[in-house]
Design a protein around this motif. Sequence first.
Motif, PDB file in Angstrom:
ATOM      1  N   MET A   1      43.276  30.395  30.811  1.00 42.85           N
ATOM      2  CA  MET A   1      44.120  31.536  30.444  1.00 42.85           C
ATOM      3  C   MET A   1      43.307  32.519  29.607  1.00 42.85           C
ATOM      4  O   MET A   1      42.558  32.129  28.721  1.00 42.85           O
ATOM      5  N   LEU A   2      43.431  33.802  29.881  1.00 43.53           N
ATOM      6  CA  LEU A   2      42.684  34.818  29.148  1.00 43.53           C
ATOM      7  C   LEU A   2      43.236  34.957  27.741  1.00 43.53           C
ATOM      8  O   LEU A   2      44.441  35.066  27.542  1.00 43.53           O
ATOM      9  N   THR A   3      42.351  34.944  26.748  1.00 44.16           N
ATOM     10  CA  THR A   3      42.779  35.109  25.369  1.00 44.16           C
ATOM     11  C   THR A   3      42.624  36.553  24.957  1.00 44.16           C
ATOM     12  O   THR A   3      41.727  37.252  25.403  1.00 44.16           O
ATOM     13  N   LEU A   4      43.499  37.024  24.083  1.00 44.11           N
ATOM     14  CA  LEU A   4      43.572  38.443  23.731  1.00 44.11           C
ATOM     15  C   LEU A   4      43.192  38.664  22.277  1.00 44.11           C
ATOM     16  O   LEU A   4      43.625  37.949  21.391  1.00 44.11           O
ATOM     17  N   ALA A  78      36.944  29.669  42.040  1.00 40.76           N
ATOM     18  CA  ALA A  78      36.263  29.164  40.846  1.00 40.76           C
ATOM     19  C   ALA A  78      37.119  29.279  39.590  1.00 40.76           C
ATOM     20  O   ALA A  78      36.720  28.803  38.524  1.00 40.76           O
ATOM     21  N   ASN A  79      38.282  29.932  39.716  1.00 35.58           N
ATOM     22  CA  ASN A  79      39.175  30.132  38.564  1.00 35.58           C
ATOM     23  C   ASN A  79      38.420  30.791  37.411  1.00 35.58           C
ATOM     24  O   ASN A  79      38.500  30.363  36.262  1.00 35.58           O
ATOM     25  N   TYR A  80      37.702  31.861  37.751  1.00 33.70           N
ATOM     26  CA  TYR A  80      36.829  32.522  36.788  1.00 33.70           C
ATOM     27  C   TYR A  80      37.610  33.050  35.592  1.00 33.70           C
ATOM     28  O   TYR A  80      38.644  33.710  35.743  1.00 33.70           O
ATOM     29  N   LEU A  81      37.127  32.740  34.396  1.00 30.14           N
ATOM     30  CA  LEU A  81      37.774  33.082  33.122  1.00 30.14           C
ATOM     31  C   LEU A  81      39.205  32.572  33.065  1.00 30.14           C
ATOM     32  O   LEU A  81      40.072  33.138  32.395  1.00 30.14           O
ATOM     33  N   GLY A  82      39.459  31.470  33.795  1.00 28.05           N
ATOM     34  CA  GLY A  82      40.778  30.842  33.761  1.00 28.05           C
ATOM     35  C   GLY A  82      41.825  31.556  34.579  1.00 28.05           C
ATOM     36  O   GLY A  82      43.029  31.322  34.407  1.00 28.05           O
ATOM     37  N   THR A  83      41.385  32.431  35.499  1.00 28.39           N
ATOM     38  CA  THR A  83      42.315  33.225  36.296  1.00 28.39           C
ATOM     39  C   THR A  83      41.965  33.112  37.777  1.00 28.39           C
ATOM     40  O   THR A  83      40.796  33.139  38.135  1.00 28.39           O
ATOM     41  N   ASN A  84      42.984  33.008  38.623  1.00 27.47           N
ATOM     42  CA  ASN A  84      42.735  32.915  40.064  1.00 27.47           C
ATOM     43  C   ASN A  84      43.459  34.004  40.851  1.00 27.47           C
ATOM     44  O   ASN A  84      43.779  33.823  42.025  1.00 27.47           O
ATOM     45  N   ASP A  85      43.688  35.145  40.183  1.00 30.59           N
ATOM     46  CA  ASP A  85      44.303  36.272  40.902  1.00 30.59           C
ATOM     47  C   ASP A  85      43.503  37.565  40.730  1.00 30.59           C
ATOM     48  O   ASP A  85      44.060  38.650  40.639  1.00 30.59           O
ATOM     49  N   TRP A 202      34.114  45.752  41.626  1.00 29.84           N
ATOM     50  CA  TRP A 202      34.515  45.538  40.223  1.00 29.84           C
ATOM     51  C   TRP A 202      35.884  44.868  40.253  1.00 29.84           C
ATOM     52  O   TRP A 202      36.868  45.464  40.683  1.00 29.84           O
ATOM     53  N   ALA A 203      35.948  43.636  39.801  1.00 32.50           N
ATOM     54  CA  ALA A 203      37.178  42.855  39.896  1.00 32.50           C
ATOM     55  C   ALA A 203      38.138  43.170  38.751  1.00 32.50           C
ATOM     56  O   ALA A 203      37.730  43.378  37.618  1.00 32.50           O
ATOM     57  N   VAL A 204      39.421  43.181  39.093  1.00 32.43           N
ATOM     58  CA  VAL A 204      40.490  43.339  38.113  1.00 32.43           C
ATOM     59  C   VAL A 204      41.532  42.265  38.359  1.00 32.43           C
ATOM     60  O   VAL A 204      41.579  41.644  39.434  1.00 32.43           O
ATOM     61  N   THR A 205      42.384  42.058  37.361  1.00 26.80           N
ATOM     62  CA  THR A 205      43.506  41.129  37.524  1.00 26.80           C
ATOM     63  C   THR A 205      44.736  41.712  36.850  1.00 26.80           C
ATOM     64  O   THR A 205      44.621  42.405  35.826  1.00 26.80           O
ATOM     65  N   ASP A 206      45.891  41.487  37.438  1.00 26.48           N
ATOM     66  CA  ASP A 206      47.145  42.012  36.888  1.00 26.48           C
ATOM     67  C   ASP A 206      47.528  41.220  35.634  1.00 26.48           C
ATOM     68  O   ASP A 206      47.301  40.013  35.571  1.00 26.48           O
TER      69      ASP A 206
END
Length: 206
Positions: A1-4, A78-85, A202-206
């Motif tokens: 999960m991304l930390t803020l 790879a679930n990069y940075l804890g995200t798969n979307d 350049w990848a983004v995630t919602d």
Amino acid sequence: MLTLCLATVTAQAALLSRSGGQAYYDDVLDITWLADANLAASNSFGVTHICPDHSWCPGVGAMSWNTAQAWIGAMNTANYLGTNDWRLPTVTDTGGSGCSDYGYTGTDCGWNVDLSTGEMAHMYYSTLGNMPSRNTGGGLTGCGITGSIYCLTNTGPFSNLQRYAYWSGTIDADYPNSSAWDFGFDGGYQNTNNRSMGLYAWAVTD
């Protein structure tokens, strides 16, 4: 999960650091951008045909649209940075389909586009505050006189942002089997291109 956590804020919009500065949340678009705008140059996630392993290679990390989609898919696996979307940024096709309403202001295709039509356009113009290489009359602007690559003067907190075109994830409605939308970080233009071309991702995630 991304930390803020709070990080450097640009004059145009707030960008909040996530995952220890490996990504930045855009509080206007409500999406998170990779901090490394050319991550593919250092991490292919096992995908082949990323420059320099490409038939037409403008620089390390560039790739065709199909390869960019494969790279995004591998990043999600790879679930990069804890995200798969993760995904490529979007373009909203308005007016005539495809690039039929090419212009120099307020359209979805060309320079000085309607910022609501593209996430990369919004980043370039609004969040980072960069100049276009063409003014609303079609003439060269100050940065465009010596070459549009000089129009990208502010890269914000991002690293490796290329002065070149980046793929969007949006297919060109006029040529759905061969073209897709892109955005030029060299001079601020939104356009369509053949999907075999070597552009950046350049990848983004919602």
